[in-house]
Design an enzyme around this catalytic site. Structure first.
Site, PDB file in Angstrom:
ATOM      1  CB  ILE A  45      -0.916   0.040   1.256  1.00  0.00           C
ATOM      2  CG1 ILE A  45      -1.689  -1.275   1.419  1.00  0.00           C
ATOM      3  CG2 ILE A  45      -1.830   1.251   1.206  1.00  0.00           C
ATOM      4  CD1 ILE A  45      -2.695  -1.581   0.335  1.00  0.00           C
ATOM      5  CG  ASN A  47       0.961   7.944   1.880  1.00  0.00           C
ATOM      6  OD1 ASN A  47       1.449   9.051   1.792  1.00  0.00           O
ATOM      7  ND2 ASN A  47      -0.210   7.709   2.436  1.00  0.00           N
ATOM      8  CB  ALA A  49       4.380  10.848   2.664  1.00  0.00           C
ATOM      9  CE1 TYR A  50       6.697   6.668  -3.838  1.00  0.00           C
ATOM     10  CE2 TYR A  50       8.098   8.596  -3.949  1.00  0.00           C
ATOM     11  CZ  TYR A  50       7.240   7.701  -4.559  1.00  0.00           C
ATOM     12  OH  TYR A  50       6.931   7.853  -5.876  1.00  0.00           O
ATOM     13  CB  CYS A  55       6.464  -3.930   2.524  1.00  0.00           C
ATOM     14  SG  CYS A  55       7.733  -2.692   2.151  1.00  0.00           S
ATOM     15  CD  GLU A  57       7.564  -8.260   1.866  1.00  0.00           C
ATOM     16  OE1 GLU A  57       6.790  -7.335   1.543  1.00  0.00           O
ATOM     17  OE2 GLU A  57       8.736  -8.330   1.450  1.00  0.00           O
ATOM     18  CB  CYS A  90      12.601  -3.683   1.512  1.00  0.00           C
ATOM     19  SG  CYS A  90      11.465  -3.424   2.896  1.00  0.00           S
TER      20      CYS A  90
END
Length: 136
Positions: A45, A47, A49-50, A55, A57, A90
């Site tokens: 999901i 946004n 604003a990264y 994630c 998971e 990640c």
């Protein structure tokens, strides 16, 4: 009993369509199989604003714990990334997985071409920061 890799792959392909990824258009889906046969789903999901992006998971793991399950209930984590090459969790997800998933659980990674790799958290994050390190 856990589904075979081809069935898991097909379900992950359907699940990835629930991803909210308007910025990267990089869809990620996660299935967590529990020892009681339950299956928990998660997608990424994004946004604008990264850093607020969630994630797949972590989305699935938050549901696992919200439903009252624990790490001992998790049998496997199946991860799909919308990639032509191997896509893996990640760094943040690796750290979260290391704490919330039993280290013996199987982690299977898929991409656009299907099943790619079966691994575990010890291989993905060999020197994890663990809660025991917080003890003075």
């Amino acid at each position: 009993m856990m589904a075979d890799k081809q069935n898991v792959f097909e379900e992950l392909l359907r699940l990835k369509e629930n991803s909210y990824s308007p910025y990267s258009n990089f869809k990620v889906a996660c299935l967590i199989y529990l020892s009681n046969g339950e299956k928990i789903k998660g997608v990424n999901i994004e946004n604008a604003a990264y850093p607020a992006t969630i994630c797949a998971e972590r989305s699935a793991l938050a549901q696992v714990y919200s439903l009252g399950y624990k790490k001992s209930d998790i049998k496997s984590l199946e991860l799909y990334t919308d990639s032509e090459t191997l896509g893996s969790p990640c760094g943040v997800c690796r750290q979260v997985i290391s704490e919330l998933v039993d280290w013996s659980a199987i982690i299977s990674i898929y991409n656009k071409n299907g099943f790619q790799l079966e691994t575990n958290i010890k291989e993905l994050l060999p020197h994890a920061f663990e809660p025991a390190q917080l003890i003075k």
